[in-house]
Write a protein that holds these residues in place. Structure first.
Motif, mmCIF file in Angstrom:
data_model
loop_
_atom_site.group_PDB
_atom_site.id
_atom_site.type_symbol
_atom_site.label_atom_id
_atom_site.label_comp_id
_atom_site.label_asym_id
_atom_site.label_seq_id
_atom_site.Cartn_x
_atom_site.Cartn_y
_atom_site.Cartn_z
ATOM 1 N N SER A 103 -4.822 -4.641 6.297
ATOM 2 C CA SER A 103 -3.861 -5.818 6.957
ATOM 3 C C SER A 103 -2.645 -5.643 7.758
ATOM 4 O O SER A 103 -1.805 -6.388 8.489
ATOM 5 C CB SER A 103 -3.125 -5.981 5.142
ATOM 6 N N GLY B 192 -1.088 -9.555 4.528
ATOM 7 C CA GLY B 192 -0.571 -9.585 2.817
ATOM 8 C C GLY B 192 -0.248 -11.227 3.095
ATOM 9 O O GLY B 192 -0.337 -11.455 2.048
ATOM 10 N N GLY C 95 4.372 0.876 6.749
ATOM 11 C CA GLY C 95 4.256 0.187 7.870
ATOM 12 C C GLY C 95 6.011 -0.378 8.459
ATOM 13 O O GLY C 95 6.722 0.469 8.001
ATOM 14 N N ALA D 37 -4.740 -1.467 12.271
ATOM 15 C CA ALA D 37 -3.910 -0.067 12.519
ATOM 16 C C ALA D 37 -4.100 0.656 13.257
ATOM 17 O O ALA D 37 -5.864 0.234 13.726
ATOM 18 C CB ALA D 37 -3.589 0.383 11.313
ATOM 19 N N GLY D 38 -3.709 1.058 14.439
ATOM 20 C CA GLY D 38 -4.651 1.342 16.113
ATOM 21 C C GLY D 38 -4.482 2.877 15.718
ATOM 22 O O GLY D 38 -5.571 3.394 15.316
ATOM 23 N N GLY D 39 -3.647 4.038 16.429
ATOM 24 C CA GLY D 39 -3.776 4.956 16.258
ATOM 25 C C GLY D 39 -4.346 5.897 17.822
ATOM 26 O O GLY D 39 -4.365 4.842 18.151
ATOM 27 N N THR E 276 -2.062 3.297 3.549
ATOM 28 C CA THR E 276 -3.486 2.881 2.858
ATOM 29 C C THR E 276 -4.033 2.741 3.662
ATOM 30 O O THR E 276 -4.093 1.638 4.551
ATOM 31 C CB THR E 276 -3.367 2.302 1.589
ATOM 32 N N GLY F 284 0.478 -0.870 0.125
ATOM 33 C CA GLY F 284 0.031 -0.081 0.245
ATOM 34 C C GLY F 284 0.616 0.974 -0.054
ATOM 35 O O GLY F 284 1.305 1.869 -0.708
ATOM 36 N N GLY F 285 0.867 1.826 0.964
ATOM 37 C CA GLY F 285 1.530 3.296 1.405
ATOM 38 C C GLY F 285 3.061 3.147 1.776
ATOM 39 O O GLY F 285 4.113 3.978 1.756
ATOM 40 N N ASN G 134 -3.420 -0.213 5.976
ATOM 41 C CA ASN G 134 -4.760 -0.041 7.420
ATOM 42 C C ASN G 134 -5.624 -1.804 7.916
ATOM 43 O O ASN G 134 -5.439 -2.029 9.394
ATOM 44 C CB ASN G 134 -4.821 0.820 7.867
HETATM 45 P P1 FAD Z 1 1.674 -0.945 3.918
HETATM 46 O O1 FAD Z 1 3.444 -0.491 4.644
HETATM 47 O O2 FAD Z 1 2.861 -0.647 2.337
HETATM 48 O O3 FAD Z 1 1.751 -2.586 3.915
HETATM 49 C C1 FAD Z 1 1.453 -3.260 5.564
HETATM 50 C C2 FAD Z 1 1.436 -4.008 5.279
HETATM 51 O O4 FAD Z 1 -0.028 -4.785 4.508
HETATM 52 C C3 FAD Z 1 2.044 -5.447 4.457
HETATM 53 O O5 FAD Z 1 2.454 -6.650 4.877
HETATM 54 C C4 FAD Z 1 1.744 -5.385 3.212
HETATM 55 O O6 FAD Z 1 1.798 -6.616 2.737
HETATM 56 C C5 FAD Z 1 0.252 -4.951 3.837
HETATM 57 N N1 FAD Z 1 -0.910 -4.921 2.681
HETATM 58 C C6 FAD Z 1 -1.307 -3.673 2.244
HETATM 59 N N2 FAD Z 1 -2.199 -3.764 1.631
HETATM 60 C C7 FAD Z 1 -2.561 -4.455 1.461
HETATM 61 C C8 FAD Z 1 -3.575 -4.771 0.668
HETATM 62 N N3 FAD Z 1 -4.744 -4.376 -0.456
HETATM 63 N N4 FAD Z 1 -3.930 -6.359 0.455
HETATM 64 C C9 FAD Z 1 -3.539 -7.176 1.348
HETATM 65 N N5 FAD Z 1 -2.125 -6.858 2.351
HETATM 66 C C10 FAD Z 1 -1.496 -5.687 1.821
HETATM 67 N N6 FAD Z 1 0.583 2.331 13.285
HETATM 68 C C11 FAD Z 1 -0.562 1.805 13.619
HETATM 69 O O7 FAD Z 1 -1.043 0.813 14.226
HETATM 70 N N7 FAD Z 1 -0.291 3.240 14.945
HETATM 71 C C12 FAD Z 1 0.027 4.272 15.291
HETATM 72 O O8 FAD Z 1 -0.260 5.395 15.094
HETATM 73 C C13 FAD Z 1 0.665 4.552 13.771
HETATM 74 N N8 FAD Z 1 1.559 5.401 13.456
HETATM 75 C C14 FAD Z 1 2.775 5.049 12.257
HETATM 76 C C15 FAD Z 1 3.640 6.585 12.593
HETATM 77 C C16 FAD Z 1 3.978 6.868 11.257
HETATM 78 C C17 FAD Z 1 5.017 7.930 11.006
HETATM 79 C C18 FAD Z 1 4.290 6.198 10.724
HETATM 80 C C19 FAD Z 1 6.032 5.522 9.150
HETATM 81 C C20 FAD Z 1 3.621 4.451 10.301
HETATM 82 C C21 FAD Z 1 2.610 4.339 11.726
HETATM 83 N N9 FAD Z 1 2.181 3.557 11.778
HETATM 84 C C22 FAD Z 1 0.579 3.680 12.654
HETATM 85 C C23 FAD Z 1 2.567 2.615 11.112
HETATM 86 C C24 FAD Z 1 2.159 2.033 9.735
HETATM 87 O O9 FAD Z 1 1.510 3.090 8.907
HETATM 88 C C25 FAD Z 1 0.610 1.504 9.446
HETATM 89 O O10 FAD Z 1 1.113 -0.026 9.769
HETATM 90 C C26 FAD Z 1 -0.584 1.776 7.653
HETATM 91 O O11 FAD Z 1 -0.693 0.708 8.409
HETATM 92 C C27 FAD Z 1 0.989 0.414 7.524
HETATM 93 O O12 FAD Z 1 -0.434 1.282 5.332
HETATM 94 P P2 FAD Z 1 0.469 1.251 4.250
HETATM 95 O O13 FAD Z 1 -0.605 1.363 3.459
HETATM 96 O O14 FAD Z 1 1.731 2.195 4.817
HETATM 97 O O15 FAD Z 1 0.767 -0.361 4.405
#
Ligand code: FAD
Length: 469
Positions: free
Chosen positions: A147, A202, A74, A150-152, A141, A70-71, A145
């Protein structure tokens, strides 16, 4: 074999959306924290569910692994491939339509590649709230979130992403589409498949769309920063506010004095709400569906009671949106301040809220004994029992060299977490980073059931191999 698969992918998504040159692929291979880079066969960017399904079916036929992405925000190295160069990175970025909003049912149906901030904005334009909120919301994304479950910062009131999802559309490991996009609040028709894919990182299939829960947008939100003498006082304050404010309490974050010192050193332009330094701080958010006056009255009377009862030392209540944002910026800048100061050894743990003071005291003492002068950087979503218990080197020592103690520090912290009945991953997931830790702390029975689910849904083992298990 690889050339045949890539040719098939180009037919499905178009030449421009199959990337194979190393320089263009590089950002898709790199971990967010910059600690790791994998290698891939290609990056494929489908546009819609049908294209995702066709790509997965082609990979299954060729036995080629897929890393859904996604974004890429993670934090556990889940969305990047290993270094074998065998996998296709399947980026969902273009699968990003908001399909519909149902105001009466209070749901919205969105595609997996939608950026969280865009989903929040679309809900807001419809006069509602999608409450998931985290510092990466401008880049992460909905698929990511879900997969990572996510909390937050709003879990205390609205729950994790799992609680915010009513239905999923998933492409399974065979390339079939499961349409589970039901916006139902009750549906007891057998196994809860949706729950399996949420938090699966994923490893079981690709989420392509979801039905999300919406809430009435609060009429007022108020933020306060409360100074405290200890984590125990923070837990007492949380109890008092929950009793007085009920569901109006939407956020409760803990930050140690050292966290705010780090932020002040790295970001001198941010405000310093207190003249004196206090050992701990709680950032409190209250939301009201009634009025500003109601929220003010509730927050001020509750904090007044806490001060009188000796459950708080001092408090600042934001009187404008700007002040509230500034207080939140203090919290959100902690990870940035840490990164600017140098690498830390990080832990994302959860415990029963009541056990947190004891855990912090024991972990601080054990680490001081093993690594005298080391500096715990303790903050997190205390209202959910979630701490980011990070450890920086003693003042003046090299951050890089201190990372060499990662395994020993992890052992101290995670053994204590296990001893206190907690979890070694509260909200970030397992990915590749915590795979060995998971194997160490989960029971053989639990790991066995997880492997059986993986084998049943992904018998070829092509979905994000090497992650979680
Ligand atoms: P990615 O990093 O691209 O992927 C994460 C995982 O999901 C991977 O295993 C990937 O294979 C899988 N995946 C992605 N898209 C799909 C799909 N469509 N189908 C199946 N699998 C998929 N997390 C929290 O929970 N709480 C927070 O407060 C928090 N704060 C953050 C602050 C910062 C500054 C940063 C950099 C990260 C933070 N995170 C937090 C972690 C992160 O943002 C979360 O885990 C977010 O949900 C990941 O989303 P992404 O789209 O970037 O996923």
């Amino acid at each position: 074999m690889a050339e045949g698969l890539l040719a098939r992918c180009r037919t499905i998504v178009g030449d421009a959306h199959v990337i194979t040159d190393a320089a263009t692929m590089a950002p898709f291979m790199a971990d967010w924290r910059g600690r790791y880079s994998g290698r891939g066969l290609a990056v494929v960017l489908p546009l819609n569910t049908a294209q995702v399904a066709a790509i997965v079916a082609a990979c299954a036929a060729a036995h080629v692994p897929i890393v859904p992405q996604g974004g890429r925000t993670g934090l556990v190295m889940g969305s990047v491939p290993d270094t074998s160069g065998a996998a296709i990175v399947l980026s969902l970025r273009r699968v990003n339509r908001i399909r519909s909003i149902d105001s009466l049912n209070r749901t919205m149906t969105v595609e997996a590649g939608c950026i969280l901030a865009d989903v929040q904005a679309a809900a807001g334009e419809a006069g509602m709230l999608y409450p998931l909120s985290l510092a990466a919301e401008g880049s992460c994304t909905i698929g990511g979130n879900l997969s990572t479950n996510a909390g937050g910062t709003a879990v205390l009131r609205y729950g994790n992403t799992r609680e915010l999802c009513l239905g999923l559309e998933v492409v399974n490991a065979q390339g079939e589409v499961w349409d589970g996009l039901r916006g139902l609040r009750k549906d007891n028709t057998g196994y809860a498949l949706r729950e399996l894919f949420i938090g699966a990182e994923g490893t079981l299939g690709v989420i392509t769309a979801a039905v999300l829960k919406l809430y009435p947008a609060p009429r007022a939100a108020l933020t306060a920063l409360v100074a405290l003498d200890s984590p125990r006082q923070a837990v007492e304050l949380l109890g008092l506010l929950q009793a007085r404010c009920g569901a109006a309490l939407t956020g409760f974050e803990l930050m140690s004095a050292f966290c705010l010192e780090l932020v002040a050193a790295q970001f001198p332009d941010l405000p310093r709400p207190f003249e004196d330094c206090h050992p701990q701080y709680a950032l409190v958010e209250l939301s009201s569906n009634e009025s500003d006056a109601h929220a003010h009255g509730l927050l001020e009377s509750s904090i007044g009671e806490a001060l009188e009862a000796g459950v708080a030392l001092d408090a600042v209540v934001a009187t404008s949106n700007k002040q509230a944002l500034d207080l939140w910026r203090l919290r959100e800048h902690i990870p940035l301040a840490q990164a600017a100061a140098g690498k830390n050894i990080k832990h994302d743990i959860s415990l029963a809220v009541s056990r947190i003071p004891d855990f912090i005291a024991r972990a601080d003492a054990a680490l001081q004994q093993a690594f005298p002068g080391c500096q715990p950087v303790t903050f997190g979503h205390l209202g959910d029992g979630n701490l980011h218990y990070n450890v920086a080197p003693p003042a003046g020592e090299s951050h890089e060299a201190f990372l060499g103690h990662q395994a020993a520090v992890n052992r101290i912290v995670h053994d204590l977490v296990a001893d206190c009945g907690g979890s070694i991953s509260a909200e970030h997931g397992i990915g590749m980073l915590k795979r060995e830790e998971l194997a160490r702390y989960k029971s053989p029975v639990e790991l066995g059931m997880m492997r059986a689910i993986k084998a049943a849904l992904d018998p070829l083992g092509i979905m994000n191999p090497g992650k979680i298990l």
